[in-house]
Design an enzyme around this catalytic site. Structure first.
Site, PDB file in Angstrom:
ATOM      1  N   TYR A 153      28.750  -3.227  72.709  1.00 24.39           N
ATOM      2  CA  TYR A 153      29.615  -1.953  73.247  1.00 24.39           C
ATOM      3  C   TYR A 153      28.886  -0.936  74.475  1.00 24.39           C
ATOM      4  O   TYR A 153      29.713  -1.299  75.825  1.00 24.39           O
ATOM      5  CB  TYR A 153      29.655  -0.401  72.408  1.00 24.39           C
ATOM      6  CG  TYR A 153      30.353   0.768  72.868  1.00 24.39           C
ATOM      7  CD1 TYR A 153      31.648   0.561  73.107  1.00 24.39           C
ATOM      8  CD2 TYR A 153      29.276   1.806  72.829  1.00 24.39           C
ATOM      9  CE1 TYR A 153      32.495   1.591  73.826  1.00 24.39           C
ATOM     10  CE2 TYR A 153      30.284   2.596  73.611  1.00 24.39           C
ATOM     11  CZ  TYR A 153      31.904   2.753  74.254  1.00 24.39           C
ATOM     12  OH  TYR A 153      32.081   3.895  74.636  1.00 24.39           O
ATOM     13  N   SER A 172      30.706   5.353  79.828  1.00 21.98           N
ATOM     14  CA  SER A 172      29.860   6.079  78.941  1.00 21.98           C
ATOM     15  C   SER A 172      28.294   6.687  78.824  1.00 21.98           C
ATOM     16  O   SER A 172      27.269   5.646  78.834  1.00 21.98           O
ATOM     17  CB  SER A 172      29.979   5.456  77.270  1.00 21.98           C
ATOM     18  OG  SER A 172      29.353   6.059  76.607  1.00 21.98           O
ATOM     19  N   LYS A 223      29.947  -1.848  78.225  1.00 17.92           N
ATOM     20  CA  LYS A 223      29.941  -0.926  79.149  1.00 17.92           C
ATOM     21  C   LYS A 223      28.588  -0.965  80.958  1.00 17.92           C
ATOM     22  O   LYS A 223      29.756  -0.520  82.046  1.00 17.92           O
ATOM     23  CB  LYS A 223      29.666   0.330  78.734  1.00 17.92           C
ATOM     24  CG  LYS A 223      30.943   1.015  78.232  1.00 17.92           C
ATOM     25  CD  LYS A 223      32.718   1.185  78.566  1.00 17.92           C
ATOM     26  CE  LYS A 223      33.126   1.338  78.218  1.00 17.92           C
ATOM     27  NZ  LYS A 223      34.956   1.319  78.050  1.00 17.92           N
TER      28      LYS A 223
HETATM   29  N1  UFG Z   1      25.713  11.917  62.910  1.00 19.96           N
HETATM   30  C1  UFG Z   1      25.190  12.265  61.721  1.00 19.96           C
HETATM   31  N2  UFG Z   1      25.744  12.039  60.544  1.00 19.96           N
HETATM   32  C2  UFG Z   1      27.127  11.115  60.477  1.00 19.96           C
HETATM   33  C3  UFG Z   1      27.516  11.266  62.197  1.00 19.96           C
HETATM   34  C4  UFG Z   1      26.300  11.343  62.841  1.00 19.96           C
HETATM   35  O1  UFG Z   1      24.110  12.968  61.334  1.00 19.96           O
HETATM   36  O2  UFG Z   1      27.664  11.632  59.373  1.00 19.96           O
HETATM   37  C5  UFG Z   1      24.342  12.310  63.266  1.00 19.96           C
HETATM   38  C6  UFG Z   1      23.862  11.305  64.458  1.00 19.96           C
HETATM   39  O3  UFG Z   1      22.275  10.345  63.731  1.00 19.96           O
HETATM   40  C7  UFG Z   1      23.731  11.435  66.201  1.00 19.96           C
HETATM   41  C8  UFG Z   1      25.178  12.697  66.215  1.00 19.96           C
HETATM   42  O4  UFG Z   1      25.376  13.347  64.769  1.00 19.96           O
HETATM   43  O5  UFG Z   1      22.058  12.433  65.470  1.00 19.96           O
HETATM   44  C9  UFG Z   1      25.568  11.776  66.980  1.00 19.96           C
HETATM   45  O6  UFG Z   1      26.249  10.630  65.708  1.00 19.96           O
HETATM   46  P1  UFG Z   1      27.926   9.816  66.666  1.00 19.96           P
HETATM   47  O7  UFG Z   1      28.022   9.203  66.503  1.00 19.96           O
HETATM   48  O8  UFG Z   1      28.547  11.015  66.833  1.00 19.96           O
HETATM   49  O9  UFG Z   1      27.576   9.959  68.446  1.00 19.96           O
HETATM   50  P2  UFG Z   1      26.603   8.705  69.029  1.00 19.96           P
HETATM   51  O10 UFG Z   1      26.012   9.691  70.208  1.00 19.96           O
HETATM   52  O11 UFG Z   1      26.055   8.085  67.697  1.00 19.96           O
HETATM   53  O12 UFG Z   1      27.672   7.839  69.550  1.00 19.96           O
HETATM   54  C10 UFG Z   1      28.001   8.683  70.773  1.00 19.96           C
HETATM   55  C11 UFG Z   1      29.891   7.181  70.848  1.00 19.96           C
HETATM   56  C12 UFG Z   1      28.816   5.977  71.098  1.00 19.96           C
HETATM   57  C13 UFG Z   1      28.340   6.477  72.962  1.00 19.96           C
HETATM   58  C14 UFG Z   1      27.469   6.949  72.363  1.00 19.96           C
HETATM   59  C15 UFG Z   1      25.804   7.195  73.513  1.00 19.96           C
HETATM   60  O13 UFG Z   1      30.165   7.158  69.651  1.00 19.96           O
HETATM   61  O14 UFG Z   1      30.370   5.348  71.985  1.00 19.96           O
HETATM   62  O15 UFG Z   1      27.662   8.524  71.856  1.00 19.96           O
HETATM   63  O16 UFG Z   1      26.930   7.352  74.761  1.00 19.96           O
HETATM   64  F1  UFG Z   1      28.468   5.365  72.996  1.00 19.96           F
END
Ligand code: UFG
Length: 338
Positions: A150, A126, A154
């Site tokens: 997590y 990841s 990885k």
């Molecule tokens: N976000 C919101 N509201 C929500 C959920 C997310 O505004 O309800 C925003 C977050 O702040 C972020 C973006 O949407 O800016 C993406 O968030 P995600 O939770 O979809 O994804 P992340 O980038 O935080 O996490 C993903 C994977 C993880 C991994 C990470 C880094 O879910 O497993 O990418 O690679 F670790």
């Protein structure tokens, strides 16, 4: 003769899409899954998509005896290892469970493979291994770090792989660093498990569009990004799945391993994603601005050039395709659940 590939976690979100891509590319595929985070009817759905019954071994990667049995009974040429826990929030509450499942699970699998003389592996890593990225777009040479158990699991897995490959026992391993996988198979038969309240943005947006959740919280609009909301490199899961087929082919062809990003190289903000999803679903997506979520980076997107060079991989689908297929899956899975 057809190459036979074992997919651990092959009934899960990315595993199931990779199963389809491998069967379409002419591989013979065996799924090993304990269904801890996959629906029981996934094999039936895979059979519907591919036209062939899916062969499934129900087992946990922590169960070494089961792994040894699989390798003793089946001729396996390579393994793609998906089976792992993947929730950042849960990992903070249960670090030991993440170390056991993700790290011990990998060690167990690699020992069973080594014993059986199967030393070709594609590993599901990841972009989390870059921690808060210091270079954008992020190349594979960027410094590695972690911000939660997590991510740590990885990173440790990648290091275990690196040292095993260095031991010179004939291992060839492809390490694939996924950015943000979203979307679903265009058949609408497989996608991300829709049960529970999602942590990730796109499945949450899907539920708001469907009216299953009332409103989306946008976590922060004061980031140093064009519209102030978080920017991520969303990649269609069907593109990502093809990346695994290309990784496997590169291992066979080159006889050496690789560590590559799988992303599109393009970042989209939360507000851009909401607007695109609204267009793809023809629904309103109510949202409110909420405080930043702990541990979130402002922006994350890949430098995808090494994957292009080493694997010949380039993402084909755009954000609209990702939203559209997610929406088709959302509607289909709601119908099947009724
Ligand atoms: N976000 C919101 N509201 C929500 C959920 C997310 O505004 O309800 C925003 C977050 O702040 C972020 C973006 O949407 O800016 C993406 O968030 P995600 O939770 O979809 O994804 P992340 O980038 O935080 O996490 C993903 C994977 C993880 C991994 C990470 C880094 O879910 O497993 O990418 O690679 F670790």
């Amino acid at each position: 003769m057809k190459q036979r590939v074992l997919l651990t976690g092959g009934a899960g979100y990315i595993g199931s899409h990779t199963y389809v891509a491998l069967v379409e590319a002419g591989y013979d595929v065996l799924i090993l899954d304990n269904f801890s985070n996959a629906a029981r009817d996934v094999p039936k759905r895979l059979a519907k998509i591919t036209g062939h019954e899916a062969v499934v071994v129900e087992a946990n990667v922590l169960d070494r005896a089961s792994l040894d049995r699989v390798f003793a009974e089946q001729k396996i040429d390579a393994v793609i290892h998906f089976a792992a826990f993947k929730s950042v929030g849960e990992s903070v509450r249960k670090p030991l469970a993440y170390m056991q499942n993700n790290v011990v699970g990998l060690v167990n699998l690699m020992q069973a493979m080594d014993n059986a003389g199967v030393r070709r592996l594609v590993f599901s890593s990841s972009a989390t291994v870059y921690g808060e990225a210091v270079e954008l777009p992020t190349p594979e040479t960027a410094p590695l770090s972690y911000g939660n158990p997590y991510g740590y699991s990885k990173l440790v897995c990648e290091q275990i792989i690196e040292q095993t490959v260095a031991s010179d026992r004939g291992w060839t391993v492809g390490v694939l660093r996924y950015f943000n996988p979203v979307g679903a198979h265009p058949s609408g038969l497989i996608g991300e498990d829709p049960s529970g309240i999602p942590d990730n943005l796109m499945p949450y947006v899907a539920k708001v569009a469907a009216g299953e959740l009332p409103i989306l919280s946008v976590f922060g609009n004061d980031y140093p990004t064009p519209d102030g909301t978080g920017v991520r490199d969303y990649i269609h899961v069907v593109d990502l799945a093809r990346g695994h087929v290309q990784s496997l082919a590169a291992l066979e062809r080159d006889g050496q391993g690789h560590v590559v990003n799988l992303g599109t190289g393009r970042g989209y903000s939360v507000l851009e994603l909401i607007a695109t999803y609204a267009r793809a679903s023809n629904r309103d997506i109510p949202y409110k601005i909420a405080p930043r979520r702990d541990g979130d980076a402002a922006a994350s997107y890949a430098d995808p050039s090494l994957a292009k060079k080493v694997l010949g991989f380039e993402a084909q689908y755009d954000l609209f395709d990702m939203c559209r297929t997610s929406w088709v899956w959302m509607q289909n899975s709601a119908e099947t659940a009724e």
